[in-house]
Design a protein around this motif. Structure first.
Motif, PDB file in Angstrom:
ATOM      1  N   ARG A 135       0.838  -1.205   0.000  1.00 60.01           N
ATOM      2  CA  ARG A 135       0.000   0.000   0.000  1.00 60.01           C
ATOM      3  C   ARG A 135       0.869   1.250   0.000  1.00 60.01           C
ATOM      4  N   SER A 136       1.863   1.272   0.880  1.00 60.75           N
ATOM      5  CA  SER A 136       2.710   2.452   0.979  1.00 60.75           C
ATOM      6  C   SER A 136       3.558   2.658  -0.268  1.00 60.75           C
ATOM      7  N   PHE A 137       4.011   1.565  -0.886  1.00 61.84           N
ATOM      8  CA  PHE A 137       4.879   1.692  -2.053  1.00 61.84           C
ATOM      9  C   PHE A 137       4.107   1.990  -3.332  1.00 61.84           C
ATOM     10  N   LEU A 138       2.864   1.512  -3.416  1.00 64.93           N
ATOM     11  CA  LEU A 138       2.154   1.582  -4.694  1.00 64.93           C
ATOM     12  C   LEU A 138       0.935   2.491  -4.698  1.00 64.93           C
ATOM     13  N   HIS A 139       0.273   2.685  -3.569  1.00 62.53           N
ATOM     14  CA  HIS A 139      -1.038   3.327  -3.581  1.00 62.53           C
ATOM     15  C   HIS A 139      -1.140   4.619  -2.769  1.00 62.53           C
ATOM     16  N   ASP A 140      -0.810   4.543  -1.491  1.00 60.27           N
ATOM     17  CA  ASP A 140      -1.125   5.637  -0.570  1.00 60.27           C
ATOM     18  C   ASP A 140      -0.123   6.785  -0.666  1.00 60.27           C
ATOM     19  N   LEU A 141      -0.600   7.984  -0.316  1.00 62.45           N
ATOM     20  CA  LEU A 141       0.296   9.125  -0.148  1.00 62.45           C
ATOM     21  C   LEU A 141       0.991   8.987   1.197  1.00 62.45           C
ATOM     22  N   GLU A 142       2.320   9.135   1.197  1.00 66.98           N
ATOM     23  CA  GLU A 142       3.107   8.971   2.415  1.00 66.98           C
ATOM     24  C   GLU A 142       4.072  10.138   2.578  1.00 66.98           C
ATOM     25  N   LEU A 143       4.573  10.279   3.797  1.00 65.78           N
ATOM     26  CA  LEU A 143       5.545  11.335   4.103  1.00 65.78           C
ATOM     27  C   LEU A 143       6.519  10.809   5.149  1.00 65.78           C
ATOM     28  N   ASP A 144       7.818  10.848   4.826  1.00 63.78           N
ATOM     29  CA  ASP A 144       8.859  10.366   5.733  1.00 63.78           C
ATOM     30  C   ASP A 144       9.918  11.439   5.932  1.00 63.78           C
ATOM     31  N   PHE A 145      10.381  11.572   7.171  1.00 60.85           N
ATOM     32  CA  PHE A 145      11.407  12.559   7.501  1.00 60.85           C
ATOM     33  C   PHE A 145      12.767  11.870   7.590  1.00 60.85           C
ATOM     34  N   ILE A 146      13.798  12.578   7.135  1.00 62.62           N
ATOM     35  CA  ILE A 146      15.182  12.095   7.217  1.00 62.62           C
ATOM     36  C   ILE A 146      15.849  12.804   8.384  1.00 62.62           C
TER      37      ILE A 146
END
Length: 392
Positions: free
Chosen positions: A331-342
């Protein structure tokens, strides 16, 4: 023992170059205590001066959610500009009444991809004109959700991670379900880029920022960014030379991620996966077990934690920390909008490393014997669910 040959030096140089290329956060703080995270976030909202942007997959109308709403209404009375974006599936409890209540206080609200039959929430859907066109549009995108969690205060302070606005994340002392989460608070001028990123989703714009690779966060708001985000994660894993320590709620990685993790372990990298024996998605641990055999075959360490439901999403890649909304699933890789902090500051690395070790000490190591002891019916059910992994 780690041997410093030419290949290892190249791997170390790659991560150093990557970190040095980023515009750093002015400050970073990592939270594994949800009560403290919410308390300090609410304090910032209470003291905000100009603007508040909120993007939240799940915004429950429970005691915690109502506390946020009351605090936001009070902020609107101070003439702040406030925008809230919620997901049409994750925040099912929202209806037109609560949206109009917030609108009347001067707070803008948008619902991302409302479920097709919730016609009263169609107002913010700009991709089509008439209600029938909107119905067709939303039906075709019912599987694409906004899974991000972002709170930006006065263009200078941002909060993100795995925490939605829901009492589930609170401790039992605060009458919550005591989920294990990881949140972050960052500050600095680079936060203004997060506001730009928020606007892209708010306005449904497909844009590309020329400074994208210098920003200390990664999003997948459009197909180009999604592909770049996924490819970059593969490269970071591929270039790791000492450790890959992952805490994640849902283990169902893509073939490319799985291959990269296995190859890293074969290079001698310390690969550890910390997952939850029970999750809020009741069937997901069965899906996760379908990966155990091939992971154990290359000596990747798997730990099952059972004291709390794990909802955190963190990756320690050598001396680099990723914290955000992305799960280790399709889901996270193909479908959903995600946001990750570095996160690159040593305090952030040390906090997460200490928490990881603490959790590992309280977890059960998955062995071949443990895998073989899983009853055949659960293995069969897991394999059947695995065939649906593209949608999970």
């Amino acid at each position: 023992m780690f041997i410093y040959n030419i290949d290892n030096i190249n791997l170390m140089t790659h991560q150093a170059s990557f970190i040095n290329s980023l515009i750093p956060w002015q400050s970073e703080k990592v939270y594994f205590d949800a009560d403290n995270y919410y308390q300090e976030l609410l304090f910032e909202i209470e003291n905000a001066k100009k603007t508040i942007e909120i993007e939240c997959y799940i915004f429950e109308l429970d005691t915690l959610g109502n506390k946020f709403i009351n605090t936001l209404i009070q902020a609107a009375e101070r003439k702040l500009s406030i925008r809230i974006s919620i997901d049409g599936y994750g925040s099912l409890s929202w209806n037109l009444d609560i949206i109009e209540k917030l609108n009347s206080s001067g707070i803008e609200v948008k619902v991302f991809h409302p479920l097709p039959w919730r016609i009263s929430l169609y107002k913010g859907v700009k991709a089509a004109t008439g209600w029938f066109e909107k119905l067709l549009y939303l039906t075709s995108r019912v599987n694409k959700r906004n899974h991000r969690k972002l709170f930006v205060i006065d263009n200078n302070s941002a909060w993100s991670g795995s925490l939605n606005i829901s009492r589930s994340h609170l401790s039992q002392l605060s009458h919550g379900a005591n989920w294990l989460d990881c949140g972050v608070n960052v500050s600095g001028t680079v936060v203004t880029y997060l506001v730009d990123n928020f606007n892209e989703v708010w306005q449904r714009k497909l844009t590309y920022h020329p400074d994208y690779f210098q920003l200390p966060f990664r999003s997948n708001n459009n197909p180009i960014l999604r592909r770049q985000k996924n490819n970059e994660l593969i490269k970071l894993i591929t270039k790791c030379q000492s450790r890959i320590w992952i805490i994640n709620a849902y283990l169902a990685p893509s073939k490319r991620i799985l291959r990269a993790l296995k190859q890293a372990r074969k290079r001698g990298v310390d690969v550890k996966l910390l997952i939850s024996r029970r999750t809020d998605v009741i069937f997901f641990p069965l899906v996760s077990t379908t990966y155990y055999q091939q992971l154990l075959a290359v000596d990747i360490k798997i730990y099952e934690y059972n004291e709390q439901i794990i909802h955190a999403k963190t990756m320690l890649l050598d001396n680099l920390l990723l914290v955000g909304s992305s799960n280790l699933n399709h889901r996270s890789f193909l479908h959903d909008l995600e946001l990750d902090f570095i996160m690159t500051k040593q305090t952030s690395i040390n906090t997460t490393e200490a928490k990881f070790r603490q959790l590992v000490d309280k977890s059960e190591v998955v062995t071949v014997k443990r895998f073989e002891s899983i009853v055949w019916s659960k293995k069969v059910l897991g394999q059947l669910l695995w065939k649906l992994r593209y949608w999970l």
